[in-house]
Design a protein around this motif. Structure first.
Motif, PDB file in Angstrom:
ATOM      1  N   CYS A  77      99.921  39.796 110.964  1.00  0.00           N
ATOM      2  CA  CYS A  77      98.457  39.678 110.978  1.00  0.00           C
ATOM      3  C   CYS A  77      98.065  38.328 110.391  1.00  0.00           C
ATOM      4  N   HIS A  78      96.796  38.029 110.394  1.00  0.00           N
ATOM      5  CA  HIS A  78      96.339  36.712 109.953  1.00  0.00           C
ATOM      6  C   HIS A  78      96.708  36.433 108.505  1.00  0.00           C
ATOM      7  N   CYS A  79      96.589  37.457 107.642  1.00  0.00           N
ATOM      8  CA  CYS A  79      96.844  37.219 106.211  1.00  0.00           C
ATOM      9  C   CYS A  79      98.291  37.509 105.813  1.00  0.00           C
ATOM     10  N   GLY A  80      99.077  38.096 106.709  1.00  0.00           N
ATOM     11  CA  GLY A  80     100.486  38.351 106.427  1.00  0.00           C
ATOM     12  C   GLY A  80     100.771  39.665 105.727  1.00  0.00           C
ATOM     13  N   ALA A  81      99.757  40.492 105.522  1.00  0.00           N
ATOM     14  CA  ALA A  81      99.964  41.765 104.835  1.00  0.00           C
ATOM     15  C   ALA A  81     100.750  42.765 105.684  1.00  0.00           C
ATOM     16  N   CYS A 138      94.906  45.515 110.161  1.00  0.00           N
ATOM     17  CA  CYS A 138      95.073  45.108 108.774  1.00  0.00           C
ATOM     18  C   CYS A 138      93.755  45.325 108.038  1.00  0.00           C
ATOM     19  N   ASN A 173      92.965  44.030 105.258  1.00  0.00           N
ATOM     20  CA  ASN A 173      92.500  42.776 104.635  1.00  0.00           C
ATOM     21  C   ASN A 173      91.791  41.867 105.626  1.00  0.00           C
ATOM     22  N   CYS A 174      92.493  41.544 106.723  1.00  0.00           N
ATOM     23  CA  CYS A 174      91.980  40.476 107.601  1.00  0.00           C
ATOM     24  C   CYS A 174      91.459  40.996 108.922  1.00  0.00           C
TER      25      CYS A 174
HETATM   26 ZN    ZN Z   1      95.982  40.873 107.409  1.00  0.00          ZN
END
Ligand code: ZN
Length: 148
Positions: free
Chosen positions: A9-13, A77, A79-80
């Motif tokens: 995902c964009h934030c890597g989570a 995700c 988060n992002c």
């Molecule tokens: Zn993310």
């Protein structure tokens, strides 16, 4: 030979791994026409002989969203907001697709996308199609989730 395509995902989570021995240029790329997938510009691939694995790198970030017939969970995700793919769970088994937009090597999936409209399916037809066409799936939750 099976190759594993990595994505995140964009934030890597959340990370995703799509393993398949179908050459990516020959993989069927589908643009689901449901309201959710159109909103995200999602492009899906699957391989019944492969594996797709979603891993929560940051505990508690894997969000499952369902709507309509609620036969599957869209993986997002928390988060992002990236849409990673979709999972159908049936007892111990799970089947999934990956949104190739999340893959590092997405440019290798060069087939002309097919506009796939599943609106006419009923619930059992939809589940049957996914079990036959989707990829055996694994979800690895973060440590915090396992302790819940
Ligand atoms: Zn993310």
């Amino acid at each position: 030979m099976a190759v594993t395509y990595q994505g995140r995902c964009h934030c890597g989570a959340i990370t995703v791994e799509h393993t398949s021995d179908i050459p990516p240029a020959e993989a069927e790329v589908r643009e689901c026409q449901c309201s959710f997938c159109r909103l995200h510009g999602a492009r899906a691939v699957s391989d019944p002989a492969g594996q797709v694995r979603f891993t929560e790198q940051t505990p508690g970030t894997l969000n499952r969203y369902s709507f309509g017939l609620k036969t599957a969970d869209f993986v997002l995700c928390r988060n992002c907001g990236t849409y990673m793919g979709c999972i159908l769970t049936d007892g111990e088994a799970a089947y999934g697709i990956v949104n190739i937009r999340t893959l590092n090597d997405k440019a290798l999936f060069t087939s002309q996308p097919i506009a796939a409209d599943y609106d006419s399916e009923d619930q059992s037809g939809r589940i049957a199609r996914r079990k036959s066409k989707w990829t055996p799936a694994v979800v690895i939750a973060g440590l915090a989730s396992l302790l819940d």
